[in-house]
Design an enzyme around this catalytic site. Structure first.
Site, short mmCIF file in Angstrom:
data_model
loop_
_atom_site.label_atom_id
_atom_site.label_comp_id
_atom_site.label_asym_id
_atom_site.label_seq_id
_atom_site.Cartn_x
_atom_site.Cartn_y
_atom_site.Cartn_z
N ALA A 15 15.47 -37.18 -0.62
CA ALA A 15 16.61 -38.05 -0.34
C ALA A 15 17.56 -38.02 -1.53
O ALA A 15 17.12 -37.89 -2.67
CB ALA A 15 16.11 -39.48 -0.12
N GLY A 27 11.53 -35.79 0.77
CA GLY A 27 12.18 -35.31 1.99
C GLY A 27 12.38 -33.80 2.00
O GLY A 27 12.47 -33.19 3.07
N GLU A 53 9.21 -32.55 3.23
CA GLU A 53 9.13 -32.94 4.64
C GLU A 53 9.96 -32.01 5.53
O GLU A 53 9.56 -31.68 6.65
CB GLU A 53 9.58 -34.39 4.82
CG GLU A 53 8.60 -35.37 4.19
CD GLU A 53 9.05 -36.81 4.37
OE1 GLU A 53 9.96 -37.23 3.62
OE2 GLU A 53 8.52 -37.50 5.25
N GLU A 65 6.81 -40.12 -2.91
CA GLU A 65 7.39 -41.37 -2.40
C GLU A 65 6.65 -42.63 -2.85
O GLU A 65 7.27 -43.64 -3.14
CB GLU A 65 7.46 -41.35 -0.86
CG GLU A 65 8.61 -40.51 -0.32
CD GLU A 65 8.25 -39.06 -0.09
OE1 GLU A 65 7.23 -38.60 -0.64
OE2 GLU A 65 8.99 -38.38 0.64
N1 COA Z 1 19.01 -37.13 -5.45
C1 COA Z 1 20.18 -37.05 -6.10
N2 COA Z 1 20.36 -36.39 -7.25
C2 COA Z 1 19.26 -35.76 -7.76
C3 COA Z 1 17.99 -35.80 -7.12
C4 COA Z 1 17.89 -36.53 -5.91
N3 COA Z 1 16.75 -36.60 -5.22
N4 COA Z 1 17.13 -35.10 -7.88
C5 COA Z 1 17.84 -34.64 -8.93
N5 COA Z 1 19.10 -35.04 -8.86
C6 COA Z 1 20.20 -34.79 -9.80
C7 COA Z 1 19.93 -35.48 -11.12
O1 COA Z 1 20.31 -36.84 -11.09
C8 COA Z 1 20.80 -34.66 -12.06
O2 COA Z 1 22.14 -35.04 -11.94
P1 COA Z 1 22.99 -35.49 -13.25
O3 COA Z 1 22.97 -34.29 -14.14
O4 COA Z 1 24.33 -35.79 -12.67
O5 COA Z 1 22.27 -36.66 -13.81
C9 COA Z 1 20.66 -33.26 -11.48
O6 COA Z 1 20.23 -33.41 -10.13
C10 COA Z 1 19.64 -32.44 -12.21
O7 COA Z 1 18.43 -33.17 -12.24
P2 COA Z 1 17.52 -33.23 -13.56
O8 COA Z 1 16.49 -34.30 -13.35
O9 COA Z 1 18.37 -33.33 -14.77
O10 COA Z 1 16.88 -31.79 -13.51
P3 COA Z 1 15.39 -31.35 -13.86
O11 COA Z 1 15.37 -29.87 -13.66
O12 COA Z 1 14.96 -31.89 -15.16
O13 COA Z 1 14.46 -32.05 -12.74
C11 COA Z 1 13.76 -32.70 -10.52
C12 COA Z 1 14.65 -31.78 -11.36
C13 COA Z 1 14.12 -32.46 -9.06
C14 COA Z 1 12.30 -32.34 -10.75
C15 COA Z 1 14.00 -34.16 -10.92
O14 COA Z 1 15.40 -34.41 -10.91
C16 COA Z 1 13.35 -35.15 -9.99
O15 COA Z 1 12.15 -35.40 -10.10
N6 COA Z 1 14.15 -35.73 -9.06
C17 COA Z 1 13.68 -36.76 -8.16
C18 COA Z 1 12.93 -36.13 -7.02
C19 COA Z 1 12.29 -37.16 -6.13
O16 COA Z 1 11.61 -38.07 -6.58
N7 COA Z 1 12.51 -36.99 -4.85
C20 COA Z 1 11.88 -37.80 -3.84
C21 COA Z 1 12.84 -38.72 -3.24
S1 COA Z 1 11.99 -39.68 -2.02
#
Ligand code: COA
Length: 260
Positions: free
Chosen positions: A65, A110, A113, A133
């Site tokens: 999401a 998601g 998913e 989640e």
């Molecule tokens: N929604 C919106 N933006 C997201 C995102 C998400 N699910 N996941 C990552 N981003 C954005 C970050 O906020 C960041 O933006 P910014 O530079 O403007 O702050 C950009 O993507 C890069 O993310 P970053 O965390 O800096 O990169 P990373 O390589 O260190 O890590 C992830 C990548 C995906 C592992 C990490 O961002 C993460 O764990 N995200 C959450 C995933 C999650 O929990 N999803 C489940 C949702 S139910």
């Protein structure tokens, strides 16, 4: 606003790319809606045999999401979004063509998913998969709990859903979340299309019958499933492609399938 989804064609394969790399290809409202429209467009095109779903860039397939958008959404809007996941993304599991997730990086929440909704899954060696989640105070809400349990069994599903831990591609392959890992020597797309060449070039009627028959196994009792298999076999038996395949074997040549 830029299009969140890109659609390209490679012969009978449609390549659908979530194109929001700056947000790790996260599922915004507009992305889910557009994916729904893409599903309708592909369903209307009988030449599509395979749909490859992937993400732009080399970091993320889809980080789930859109958590930035989610912050400003009311609870009612979140409920609407959960309904849209089911209505707009359901085609991935129900289409007449094979859907495959080509996981090019992280597939979380998601994002995983989405991949679980597809018929098949492959990934780059550096992919990371998980359902985090519960660590966010929710549960997977786009079919994840139901699909992962059916795919890899209850105990393994509980491990991943309750702990929210992330798997690398090797472990994801070992537990059955992935069908295959595409080696680094090949591009993910080339490797995916090479793997699915028999589907793309195979007898269309038999391919579709096989897809529907195997998918049905999870919903039908065995006797009903055997009846359905027989029904689908009958359609293949009456096809010209079945006769062409027999002729081709006798004549030691490749069959020329026409989809009739
Ligand atoms: N929604 C919106 N933006 C997201 C995102 C998400 N699910 N996941 C990552 N981003 C954005 C970050 O906020 C960041 O933006 P910014 O530079 O403007 O702050 C950009 O993507 C890069 O993310 P970053 O965390 O800096 O990169 P990373 O390589 O260190 O890590 C992830 C990548 C995906 C592992 C990490 O961002 C993460 O764990 N995200 C959450 C995933 C999650 O929990 N999803 C489940 C949702 S139910």
């Amino acid at each position: 606003m830029t299009e969140p989804i890109r659609v390209e064609r490679s012969a009978a394969a449609a390549i659908v790319t979530i194109d929001r790399p700056e947000r790790m290809n996260a599922l915004s409202w507009a992305t889910v809606r557009r994916l729904g429209e893409v599903g309708q467009e592909l369903a209307a095109d009988a030449s599509v045999r395979v749909c490859v779903l992937t993400g732009a860039g080399d970091k993320a397939f889809c980080a789930g999401a859109d958590l930035k958008e989610r912050q400003s959404m009311s609870r009612a809007q979140v409920r609407e979004m959960l309904t849209a996941y089911r209505s707009d993304l359901g085609w991935l599991a129900r289409s007449d063509f094979v859907t495959v997730a080509a996981i090019n990086g992280v597939a979380l929440g998601g994002g995983l998913e989405l991949a679980l909704s597809c018929d098949l899954r492959c990934a780059v060696p550096g992919a990371t998969l998980g359902l985090p989640e519960t660590s966010l105070g929710i549960i997977p809400g786009a079919g994840g709990t139901q699909r992962i349990a059916r795919l890899i069994g209850e105990a393994r599903a509980l491990d991943l859903v309750l702990t929210g831990r992330r798997l690398d591609a090797t472990e994801a392959l070992a537990v059955g979340l992935l069908n295959r890992v595409i080696p680094e020597s090949e591009s993910l797309l080339d490797g995916t299309l090479a793997w699915l060449k028999p589907v793309i070039e195979g007898a269309p009627i038999a391919q579709r019958a096989a897809l529907l028959a195997v998918r049905a196994a999870r919903a039908l009792h065995l006797e009903q499933g055997l009846d359905y298999e027989r029904e689908l076999y009958e359609i293949c038996l009456e096809s010209e492609d079945r006769d062409e395949a027999l002729r081709a074997i006798a004549e030691k040549r490749k069959p020329n399938f026409t989809g009739k």
